[in-house]
Scaffold this motif. Structure first.
Motif, PDB file in Angstrom:
ATOM      1  N   THR A 103      36.572  93.842  51.743  1.00 58.10           N
ATOM      2  CA  THR A 103      36.925  95.019  50.965  1.00 58.10           C
ATOM      3  C   THR A 103      35.941  95.254  49.835  1.00 58.10           C
ATOM      4  O   THR A 103      35.608  96.397  49.527  1.00 58.10           O
ATOM      5  CB  THR A 103      38.348  94.850  50.394  1.00 58.10           C
ATOM      6  OG1 THR A 103      39.221  94.495  51.463  1.00 58.10           O
ATOM      7  CG2 THR A 103      38.834  96.112  49.769  1.00 58.10           C
ATOM      8  N   TYR A 104      35.458  94.198  49.214  1.00 61.31           N
ATOM      9  CA  TYR A 104      34.537  94.375  48.092  1.00 61.31           C
ATOM     10  C   TYR A 104      33.242  95.031  48.522  1.00 61.31           C
ATOM     11  O   TYR A 104      32.616  95.741  47.746  1.00 61.31           O
ATOM     12  CB  TYR A 104      34.275  93.038  47.391  1.00 61.31           C
ATOM     13  CG  TYR A 104      33.531  92.020  48.217  1.00 61.31           C
ATOM     14  CD1 TYR A 104      34.215  91.125  49.032  1.00 61.31           C
ATOM     15  CD2 TYR A 104      32.151  91.944  48.175  1.00 61.31           C
ATOM     16  CE1 TYR A 104      33.549  90.198  49.780  1.00 61.31           C
ATOM     17  CE2 TYR A 104      31.468  91.006  48.935  1.00 61.31           C
ATOM     18  CZ  TYR A 104      32.177  90.140  49.733  1.00 61.31           C
ATOM     19  OH  TYR A 104      31.512  89.223  50.476  1.00 61.31           O
ATOM     20  N   THR A 108      32.492  98.570  46.568  1.00 65.04           N
ATOM     21  CA  THR A 108      31.292  98.704  45.732  1.00 65.04           C
ATOM     22  C   THR A 108      30.328  99.728  46.313  1.00 65.04           C
ATOM     23  O   THR A 108      29.700 100.479  45.563  1.00 65.04           O
ATOM     24  CB  THR A 108      30.582  97.353  45.563  1.00 65.04           C
ATOM     25  OG1 THR A 108      30.267  96.831  46.864  1.00 65.04           O
ATOM     26  CG2 THR A 108      31.426  96.372  44.793  1.00 65.04           C
ATOM     27  N   PHE A 109      30.234  99.786  47.637  1.00 59.37           N
ATOM     28  CA  PHE A 109      29.343 100.755  48.268  1.00 59.37           C
ATOM     29  C   PHE A 109      29.784 102.185  47.955  1.00 59.37           C
ATOM     30  O   PHE A 109      28.981 103.020  47.521  1.00 59.37           O
ATOM     31  CB  PHE A 109      29.314 100.517  49.779  1.00 59.37           C
ATOM     32  CG  PHE A 109      28.521 101.538  50.542  1.00 59.37           C
ATOM     33  CD1 PHE A 109      27.154 101.616  50.401  1.00 59.37           C
ATOM     34  CD2 PHE A 109      29.153 102.411  51.408  1.00 59.37           C
ATOM     35  CE1 PHE A 109      26.416 102.552  51.103  1.00 59.37           C
ATOM     36  CE2 PHE A 109      28.430 103.342  52.116  1.00 59.37           C
ATOM     37  CZ  PHE A 109      27.058 103.410  51.966  1.00 59.37           C
ATOM     38  N   PHE A 110      31.059 102.477  48.140  1.00 57.49           N
ATOM     39  CA  PHE A 110      31.545 103.838  47.894  1.00 57.49           C
ATOM     40  C   PHE A 110      31.567 104.167  46.400  1.00 57.49           C
ATOM     41  O   PHE A 110      31.365 105.321  46.016  1.00 57.49           O
ATOM     42  CB  PHE A 110      32.920 104.057  48.522  1.00 57.49           C
ATOM     43  CG  PHE A 110      32.862 104.213  50.022  1.00 57.49           C
ATOM     44  CD1 PHE A 110      32.162 105.260  50.594  1.00 57.49           C
ATOM     45  CD2 PHE A 110      33.484 103.304  50.856  1.00 57.49           C
ATOM     46  CE1 PHE A 110      32.090 105.408  51.965  1.00 57.49           C
ATOM     47  CE2 PHE A 110      33.421 103.446  52.230  1.00 57.49           C
ATOM     48  CZ  PHE A 110      32.718 104.489  52.788  1.00 57.49           C
ATOM     49  N   LYS A 111      31.784 103.170  45.544  1.00 57.94           N
ATOM     50  CA  LYS A 111      31.702 103.423  44.102  1.00 57.94           C
ATOM     51  C   LYS A 111      30.281 103.782  43.692  1.00 57.94           C
ATOM     52  O   LYS A 111      30.059 104.706  42.915  1.00 57.94           O
ATOM     53  CB  LYS A 111      32.160 102.195  43.312  1.00 57.94           C
ATOM     54  CG  LYS A 111      33.646 102.054  43.184  1.00 57.94           C
ATOM     55  CD  LYS A 111      33.991 100.825  42.371  1.00 57.94           C
ATOM     56  CE  LYS A 111      35.468 100.557  42.400  1.00 57.94           C
ATOM     57  NZ  LYS A 111      35.809  99.321  41.684  1.00 57.94           N
ATOM     58  N   LYS A 112      29.322 103.027  44.211  1.00 60.24           N
ATOM     59  CA  LYS A 112      27.926 103.330  43.898  1.00 60.24           C
ATOM     60  C   LYS A 112      27.547 104.713  44.413  1.00 60.24           C
ATOM     61  O   LYS A 112      26.848 105.472  43.734  1.00 60.24           O
ATOM     62  CB  LYS A 112      26.997 102.287  44.520  1.00 60.24           C
ATOM     63  CG  LYS A 112      27.032 100.955  43.833  1.00 60.24           C
ATOM     64  CD  LYS A 112      26.127  99.979  44.554  1.00 60.24           C
ATOM     65  CE  LYS A 112      26.230  98.596  43.984  1.00 60.24           C
ATOM     66  NZ  LYS A 112      25.422  97.637  44.739  1.00 60.24           N
ATOM     67  N   LEU A 113      28.014 105.040  45.611  1.00 57.90           N
ATOM     68  CA  LEU A 113      27.687 106.353  46.180  1.00 57.90           C
ATOM     69  C   LEU A 113      28.294 107.490  45.371  1.00 57.90           C
ATOM     70  O   LEU A 113      27.689 108.549  45.240  1.00 57.90           O
ATOM     71  CB  LEU A 113      28.195 106.449  47.622  1.00 57.90           C
ATOM     72  CG  LEU A 113      27.314 105.886  48.699  1.00 57.90           C
ATOM     73  CD1 LEU A 113      27.901 106.181  50.060  1.00 57.90           C
ATOM     74  CD2 LEU A 113      25.915 106.420  48.611  1.00 57.90           C
TER      75      LEU A 113
END
Length: 176
Positions: A103-104, A108-113
Motif C-alpha cells: 500500500t505504501y 506515495t506514488f499517487f501522492k507525489k503525482l
C-alpha cells in the motif's frame, strides 16, 4: 495359552498402536508443512505477477508517443500524459490487488503525482484525452525502478521458498 504369550501379544498390540499413531502424526505434520509451503509459493507468484503487470503499465505510459497536438502542452523529456483509461486502470488495479501490492508504494506514488497534476477545465481535460503531469517523468521512472527491484527481491524469496523441504518433526511457519 500361557501368560507369556498373552503378555507378548498385548505388548505387540500396544507397540503397533503407538507406531501407527506416530506415523499418522508424522504424516500430518509433513502434509501440513507441504500445504503451507505451497500457499507461500502461490502468494509469492501472485505478488510477482501483480507487480509485473503494474510495471508494464507504467512503462507503457512512459513509452507512449506524444501527438503533435500535445507538444504545446507537454514537454516529452519531463512531462507525462496519462490517458483517462490508464489512470483508471492504475487506480482500479491497485485497489483490486491490494493484497499483493504494498500500500505504501501506491499511496506515495499517487501522492507525489497529485502535486504535479496540471489543472485544466473539464472540457480541456476531455480535449486532451487524459491528465497531464508536469515535471513528473522522474517519478514514473523511479516508481518503475522501485517495482523492478521489488520484483527481483520477490524472485529471490521465491527461489528460497522453493528450496525448503519441511523436516518431518519440525514445524515450519510461513507468513501467509
Amino acid at each position: 495359552m500361557n501368560t507369556e504369550l498373552i503378555i507378548t501379544m498385548v505388548v505387540g498390540l500396544v507397540l503397533g498402536c503407538w507406531l501407527t499413531i506416530a506415523g499418522i502424526f508424522i504424516y500430518k505434520i509433513y502434509d501440513e508443512n507441504r500445504y503451507k509451503k505451497r500457499l507461500a509459493v502461490e502468494k509469492l507468484i501472485r505478488e510477482i505477477e501483480a507487480r509485473n503487470t503494474l510495471n508494464q503499465k507504467i512503462i507503457e505510459i512512459l513509452n507512449r508517443p506524444i501527438a503533435d497536438d500535445d507538444t504545446a502542452l507537454i514537454n516529452p523529456q519531463s512531462d507525462v500524459k496519462v490517458p483517462f483509461y490508464d489512470y483508471n486502470f492504475l487506480k482500479n488495479y491497485s485497489s483490486m490487488y491490494n493484497l499483493y501490492l504494498p500500500t505504501y508504494y501506491l499511496n506515495t506514488f499517487f501522492k507525489k503525482l497529485s502535486h504535479y497534476l496540471a489543472v485544466f477545465d473539464d472540457e480541456q481535460d476531455l480535449k486532451n484525452g487524459g491528465y497531464i503531469f508536469k515535471e513528473s517523468r522522474p517519478i514514473f521512472e523511479n516508481f518503475s525502478v522501485e517495482i523492478t527491484d521489488d520484483i527481483e527481491s520477490k524472485k529471490r524469496e521465491l527461489n528460497k521458498a522453493k528450496n525448503i523441504y519441511p523436516a518431518l518433526l519440525k514445524r515450519q511457519h510461513y507468513d501467509i
